[in-house]
Design an enzyme around this catalytic site. Structure first.
Site, PDB file in Angstrom:
ATOM      1  N   ALA A 101       0.944  -1.276  -0.028  1.00 21.79           N
ATOM      2  CA  ALA A 101      -0.033   0.142  -0.134  1.00 21.79           C
ATOM      3  C   ALA A 101       0.875   1.401   0.025  1.00 21.79           C
ATOM      4  O   ALA A 101       0.087   2.364   0.219  1.00 21.79           O
ATOM      5  CB  ALA A 101      -0.828  -0.008   1.397  1.00 21.79           C
ATOM      6  N   ASN A 102       2.097   1.128  -0.047  1.00 18.18           N
ATOM      7  CA  ASN A 102       3.021   2.507   0.023  1.00 18.18           C
ATOM      8  C   ASN A 102       3.197   2.921  -1.301  1.00 18.18           C
ATOM      9  O   ASN A 102       3.763   4.104  -1.486  1.00 18.18           O
ATOM     10  CB  ASN A 102       4.279   1.852   0.548  1.00 18.18           C
ATOM     11  CG  ASN A 102       5.132   0.786   0.040  1.00 18.18           C
ATOM     12  OD1 ASN A 102       4.859  -0.326   0.104  1.00 18.18           O
ATOM     13  ND2 ASN A 102       6.167   0.992  -1.150  1.00 18.18           N
ATOM     14  N   GLY A 120       2.198   2.744  -5.900  1.00 18.07           N
ATOM     15  CA  GLY A 120       1.421   2.263  -7.197  1.00 18.07           C
ATOM     16  C   GLY A 120       0.147   1.784  -6.965  1.00 18.07           C
ATOM     17  O   GLY A 120      -0.814   2.615  -6.343  1.00 18.07           O
ATOM     18  N   ILE A 121      -0.334   0.449  -7.246  1.00 17.51           N
ATOM     19  CA  ILE A 121      -1.947   0.199  -7.364  1.00 17.51           C
ATOM     20  C   ILE A 121      -2.184   0.189  -5.727  1.00 17.51           C
ATOM     21  O   ILE A 121      -3.532   0.572  -5.542  1.00 17.51           O
ATOM     22  CB  ILE A 121      -1.939  -1.286  -7.945  1.00 17.51           C
ATOM     23  CG1 ILE A 121      -1.386  -1.173  -9.498  1.00 17.51           C
ATOM     24  CG2 ILE A 121      -3.334  -1.637  -7.868  1.00 17.51           C
ATOM     25  CD1 ILE A 121      -1.421  -2.395 -10.422  1.00 17.51           C
ATOM     26  N   TYR A 134       7.506 -15.638 -12.812  1.00 16.09           N
ATOM     27  CA  TYR A 134       6.647 -14.621 -12.642  1.00 16.09           C
ATOM     28  C   TYR A 134       5.017 -15.209 -13.025  1.00 16.09           C
ATOM     29  O   TYR A 134       4.092 -15.163 -12.494  1.00 16.09           O
ATOM     30  CB  TYR A 134       6.850 -13.110 -13.515  1.00 16.09           C
ATOM     31  CG  TYR A 134       5.985 -12.097 -13.543  1.00 16.09           C
ATOM     32  CD1 TYR A 134       5.564 -11.719 -12.075  1.00 16.09           C
ATOM     33  CD2 TYR A 134       5.112 -11.962 -14.475  1.00 16.09           C
ATOM     34  CE1 TYR A 134       4.473 -10.590 -12.047  1.00 16.09           C
ATOM     35  CE2 TYR A 134       4.060 -10.935 -14.224  1.00 16.09           C
ATOM     36  CZ  TYR A 134       3.832 -10.511 -13.264  1.00 16.09           C
ATOM     37  OH  TYR A 134       2.797  -9.394 -13.207  1.00 16.09           O
TER      38      TYR A 134
END
Length: 320
Positions: free
Chosen positions: A32-33, A35-36, A189
């Site tokens: 939450a720090n 980007g999305i 990925y």
């Protein structure tokens, strides 16, 4: 798209009809720090949610709290008593224990953080970094917080962020940590993103079978102008750290990418929309936009989802 959740649907419909909530809902958001994750946290805070940012460093947590609070001054941004490094199962367990000690129900668990393009690295527990960060750490976080999520009275949600790259996955359940095969950044990925979908599929099945009203979904935010390029394009990631939102928006348009705010719309919709609470087991590409049900992938079967779950359970058992 999965089964109907009558209890969750009824509560969500009541909230949409304007009945006062007994309390503000709470969202726990990984990554939450920036980007999305940060965009989703800001959007939910503006919609009346309280937010717990799950971050892996004190500095990142401090920045997240400041940005979310600035965007929604009325929201409560709760600072957890522990950090959450998804690549370290002991850290995930400590974070979960800190939230359990507080005892507040979690109404939305948003499993957003992720990495892409990393060279072969192993975590302190010996797991390949993509698998550990993108899947196993989030799996452990759910197991640690599951009772708090089920305790929600407002139609709890669990949403995991996947990628369209999952369609190319060649998932090998016998070698999830890339110990037998030649390592591939792309393969690691794509496999981890397939794991995200399988996690959502299996958790939705289990919660529905148990009679729980937890709605579970996977969402693909699309190619986005975020820091996920820090391994593949470190210069561009460093540049984005210093760019204003308007500059990121211009760059996103130039490169035909979603802005973080655009990419977060599906995540926010799945957490907040009454409609999203009425069904479970969906894989989405945006608000109200499911992956076509006719899309078939060799790795997406109930049997593989269950086996991945069982293997993940064994891997986290010493820690969570």
């Amino acid at each position: 798209l999965g089964g109907l959740l009558g209890g969750a649907a009824g509560r969500a419909a009541a909230a949409a009809a304007g009945e006062p909530r007994k309390r503000r809902p709470l969202a726990v958001i990984t990554g939450a720090n920036s980007g999305i994750g940060l965009a989703a946290a800001k959007a939910l805070a503006a919609l009346g949610w309280d937010v717990v940012p799950a971050c892996r460093s004190a500095r990142r947590l401090e920045l997240a709290v400041a940005e979310i609070s600035s965007a929604a001054p009325d929201a409560s941004v709760e600072v957890p008593a522990a950090l959450c490094d998804l690549a370290d199962l002991r850290s995930v367990a400590a974070f979960g224990a800190a939230l359990r000690a507080r005892g507040r129900p979690v109404d939305a668990l948003l499993l957003n953080a992720g990495i892409d393009g990393a060279p072969l690295e192993r975590t302190v527990q010996g797991h390949e970094l993509h698998f550990a960060t993108n899947h196993l750490g989030h799996f452990a976080l759910w197991r640690s917080l599951q009772d708090l999520v089920r305790a929600s009275e407002v139609g709890p949600r669990v949403v995991t962020v996947t990628s369209s790259a999952a369609v190319d996955a060649e998932l090998d359940l016998s070698d999830l940590d890339w110990e037998k095969r030649d390592y591939s950044r792309r393969g690691a990925y794509t496999s981890s993103k397939a794991c995200n979908v399988l996690f959502a599929d299996e958790l939705a099945r289990r919660e529905l079978a148990a009679g729980n009203s937890v709605a579970v979904h996977a969402v693909d935010p699309g190619p986005s102008a975020t820091l996920i390029v820090r391994y593949a394009l470190p210069g561009r990631a460093a540049q984005r750290l210093t760019m204003t939102p308007e500059e990121i928006k211009r760059q996103a348009r130039m490169l035909r990418l979603n802005t973080p705010e655009e990419a977060a719309t599906g995540l926010v919709w799945l957490a907040n929309s009454p409609d999203a609470g009425q069904i479970t087991g969906g894989w989405w590409i945006g608000p109200g936009l499911p992956v076509p049900p006719e899309a078939q992938f060799a790795w997406r079967t109930p049997g593989i989802a269950q086996e991945l779950w069982d293997r993940s359970e064994k891997l986290i058992a010493p820690y969570v």
